[in-house]
Write an enzyme that holds these catalytic residues in place. Structure first.
Site, PDB file in Angstrom:
ATOM      1  N   TYR A  91      48.118  29.164  66.880  1.00 42.88           N
ATOM      2  CA  TYR A  91      49.470  29.288  66.291  1.00 42.88           C
ATOM      3  C   TYR A  91      49.482  28.816  64.836  1.00 42.88           C
ATOM      4  CZ  TYR A  91      54.517  28.580  65.707  1.00 42.88           C
ATOM      5  OH  TYR A  91      55.814  28.617  65.253  1.00 42.88           O
ATOM      6  N   SER A 149      56.538  28.576  59.304  1.00 38.47           N
ATOM      7  CA  SER A 149      56.650  27.321  60.047  1.00 38.47           C
ATOM      8  C   SER A 149      56.015  26.204  59.240  1.00 38.47           C
ATOM      9  CB  SER A 149      55.929  27.439  61.394  1.00 38.47           C
ATOM     10  OG  SER A 149      55.762  26.157  61.965  1.00 38.47           O
TER      11      SER A 149
END
Ligand SMILES: [Zn+2]
Length: 706
Positions: free
Chosen positions: A596, A583
């Site tokens: 995260y 990501s």
């Protein structure tokens, strides 16, 4: 009238009078109907094997006169799914007049091109080499099939005498002759010499049967095959036990599969010395009866008989000398045993080629075995794609049935090596191979994408399959997974995928998924770590449970999956790819993202560490960094969208536009964009790149790798 009092035990009587009545008067429609019924029963013919025809009057478009036309299955395809587009239609008189220009056996291949001058329907499929076999016989409807039960007699040492006795002289016999113009003439000669016969057995090959109507031909075919099968059944065990009796005890079913899954990647690696092969495994009882028998050693090297069989299975299988209970955990030790066996097989095949080749023979093809027999465990096959591999396996089972039958009634005989070679390296076969479309970029590759029942993972799996790969779909959710499987079956067919329920945080699940991949396809080449979830919370709200879940799925999951995949790839020893879907958040810092974002950073660095370690084995590890893929993604369920919207001070509805606007290219990112990036890494052009990051985020300067 289309009814029967005969009770068929060995073939299926499928004729539906009402269905057939709808087609009355249309001989071509009846031919297609009959063909589909015959092809639906694999005991009547092997997949893609055999052909059917009808002859009827039709108007010559040039003269307006009625003329006799033959519709016959064209080159390729299967009679079970035959449609009108699969037929070739030829003028019968023209086809028969080719006799006048036939120069003899040495030149029979040149006749194939002349079939084109006999075409009646310009939309015809290319006429096959079997066309004259139907053309010279006078019958209105003809079936040429490859029933195991008939070939067993055709391949028996006393096949001719058995046929004569079994059918009271009503079935003729033509010795083995390669399909082509000459065989067509020989069939006609057999009929001329034996008027009144209702069929002809082709030595080592198959059966011709016929009738005045589609139904008569159908019934005649079923009756002849039924009689052959009954005769075989009566004889099993009479001369002695089947295949000389059992020599080796099979492992139990679960152990067979465990052993096969463990060995498959090693075999696949050895079989893939020229190109990546896809595997298939079966422990069908017919296979076990044969491979565990006393006669295996004598029968296996003899090779198969029917040309259809050995074109798919190669002249003979490789028989492994491993013990059924062999400890397969020491891969190096197993390879030490297997490598010489493979070398011997390749040398045997090369010697066969060298001793049989003609001046104009095509170059030698892959010398690796297609069929590998492991007594006590089962049969592996390896070929360029799953369908070809599965069909090769089915054909070897056909060959086993033939050997079993022939041995029960007489003695099995295979084709002489030179005859087999003349078929395998036939210039007409070579031309067929040359006409086949080029393999796709991922042909022969096996891909496992975690979390592939939806969203980005499913898009990646779909891209890989559309580029020629087979895929192991998986998901934690069984229902979602089953639905994804159905989608793939519809879109790409049942040979394109298998499924495995998988929670990437569980080693047992991962091992089970790998086992499924090994059994279904023979191993794994590309693993895409895509499974994920996201939690957006402030430092104050972030719980320990949130933290552990993120790190378990994203970091530990990626590691465990990579670990298991690398072990299989090393067994195969043909390289491999690990693709990690990370990501932008691995590089960019923002609020409410501690768990995260840091897990994503760990995934990124873990990828680089793995790349550094696995390079020596030719295993590449690369990263795709998406950002803000909104459509069809699991990530956006469960409050994440709300969380991000809150963090940016906007509404959820405003998110896509917000994300697009903050990119340099002002683009919305879709799952297919991520899938394309994955393909870029493994499609063949970047095979010298590892440890890389490819961003697919529309351009986010803060996320540039530096
Ligand atoms: Zn045939």
């Amino acid at each position: 009238m289309a009814t029967t009092n005969i009770e068929f035990k060995h073939v299926s009587y499928l004729w539906d009078e009402a269905e057939a009545a709808k087609l009355a008067g249309d001989e071509v429609a009846l031919l297609i109907y009959r063909s589909n019924l015959l092809g639906a029963d694999l005991r009547l013919t092997n997949y893609g094997g055999g052909n059917t025809s009808c002859k009827a009057m039709a108007k010559n478009p040039l003269t307006g006169e009625e003329t006799e036309v033959m519709w016959v299955k064209g080159s390729g395809g299967d009679i079970g799914t035959l449609k009108k587009s699969g037929l070739a239609a030829l003028y019968v008189d023209r086809l028969r007049s080719l006799k006048n220009v036939y120069r003899g056996l040495e030149h029979e291949d040149e006749m194939v091109e002349l079939f084109n001058h006999c075409i009646y329907d310009l939309a015809s499929k290319a006429p096959s080499i079997d066309t004259p076999l139907h053309g010279f016989l006078p019958f209105k409807h003809i079936d040429h099939l490859h029933p195991d039960a008939a070939i067993a007699i055709a391949a028996a040492k006393d096949g001719k005498a058995i046929t004569a006795e079994l059918f009271n002289g009503q079935i003729g016999w033509v010795e083995w002759q390669k399909p082509g113009f000459e065989l067509g003439l020989q069939l006609k000669q057999c009929l001329d010499e034996n008027p009144g016969i209702k069929g002809i057995m082709l030595g080592s090959h198959g059966l011709f049967t016929w009738g005045d109507t589609a139904y008569e031909s159908y019934m005649n075919t079923l009756e002849v095959v039924e009689r052959c099968a009954t005769y075989l059944e009566e004889n099993y065990g009479k001369k002695g036990p089947v295949f000389g009796g059992q020599k080796i005890e099979s492992l139990d079913s679960a152990s067979r599969k465990k052993q096969a899954a463990s060995l498959a990647p090693i075999l696949r690696g050895l079989c893939s010395s020229k190109q990546h092969m896809v595997g298939h495994f079966t422990d069908d009882t017919r296979v076990l009866e044969y491979i565990n028998s006393n006669d295996l050693e004598r029968l296996a090297p003899m090779g198969t008989s029917c040309p259809d069989h050995f074109l798919r299975t190669k002249i003979s299988p490789l028989v492994l000398t491993l013990d059924p209970n062999e400890d397969l955990s020491d891969v190096a030790a197993i390879k030490e045993k297997l490598v010489p066996a493979f070398e011997a097989y390749r040398a045997m095949y090369t010697a066969y080629y060298e001793s049989c080749k003609h001046e104009n023979s095509p170059a030698i093809r892959d010398t690796n075995p297609v069929i590998i027999l492991y007594p006590g465990v089962g049969m592996f096959s390896f070929s360029k794609d799953k369908q070809t591999t599965r069909v090769a396996s089915e054909f070897y089972i056909n060959a086993i049935n033939v050997m079993k039958g022939a041995e029960a009634i007489s003695e099995y005989t295979s084709l002489p090596r030179q005859e087999a070679f003349n078929i395998e390296y036939w210039l007409l076969e070579e031309a067929k191979l040359q006409r086949m479309p080029k393999p796709k970029a991922l042909s022969g590759k096996i891909v496992l994408v975690t979390g592939s029942a939806g969203g980005i993972g499913k898009a990646i799996a779909r891209k890989m399959v559309s580029e020629g790969a087979v895929v192991v779909l998986n998901d934690m959710n069984e229902e979602r997974l089953a639905a994804a499987g159905e989608d793939f079956k519809k879109e790409f067919g049942a040979d394109s995928y298998t499924t495995a329920v998988l929670d990437v945080t569980k080693v047992a699940d991962i091992n089970a998924a790998i086992e499924i991949a090994n059994l279904a396809f023979g191993g794994v080449d590309i693993v895409v770590n895509n499974a994920g979830l996201s939690i957006s919370k402030s430092i104050a709200d972030h719980t320990e449970k949130d933290w552990d879940l993120l790190y378990d799925v994203l970091v530990k999951g990626q590691f465990l999956m990579t670990q298991a995949a690398a072990a299989v790839m090393k067994k195969q020893d043909i390289g491999g790819d690990v693709l990690n879907i990370v990501s932008k958040n691995a590089l960019v810092s923002g609020p409410n993202n501690a768990g995260y974002g840091s897990a994503k950073a760990a995934q990124l660095h873990l990828s680089r560490l793995n790349a550094a370690e696995l390079g020596a084995d030719g295993i590449r590890v690369n990263v795709v960094n998406p950002d803000a893929v909104i459509s069809d993604s699991n990530i956006w369920a469960g409050g994440w969208a709300e969380g991000r919207a809150k963090a940016y001070g906007i509404t959820v509805a405003e998110l896509p536009a917000y994300y697009a606007k903050r990119t340099l290219l002002n683009e919305i990112i879709l799952p297919v964009d991520i899938a394309n990036a994955c393909f870029a890494f493994v499609g063949g052009l970047l095979h010298k790149s590892t440890g890389n990051v490819l961003n697919v985020d529309g351009g986010v300067a803060m996320a540039f790798v530096r």
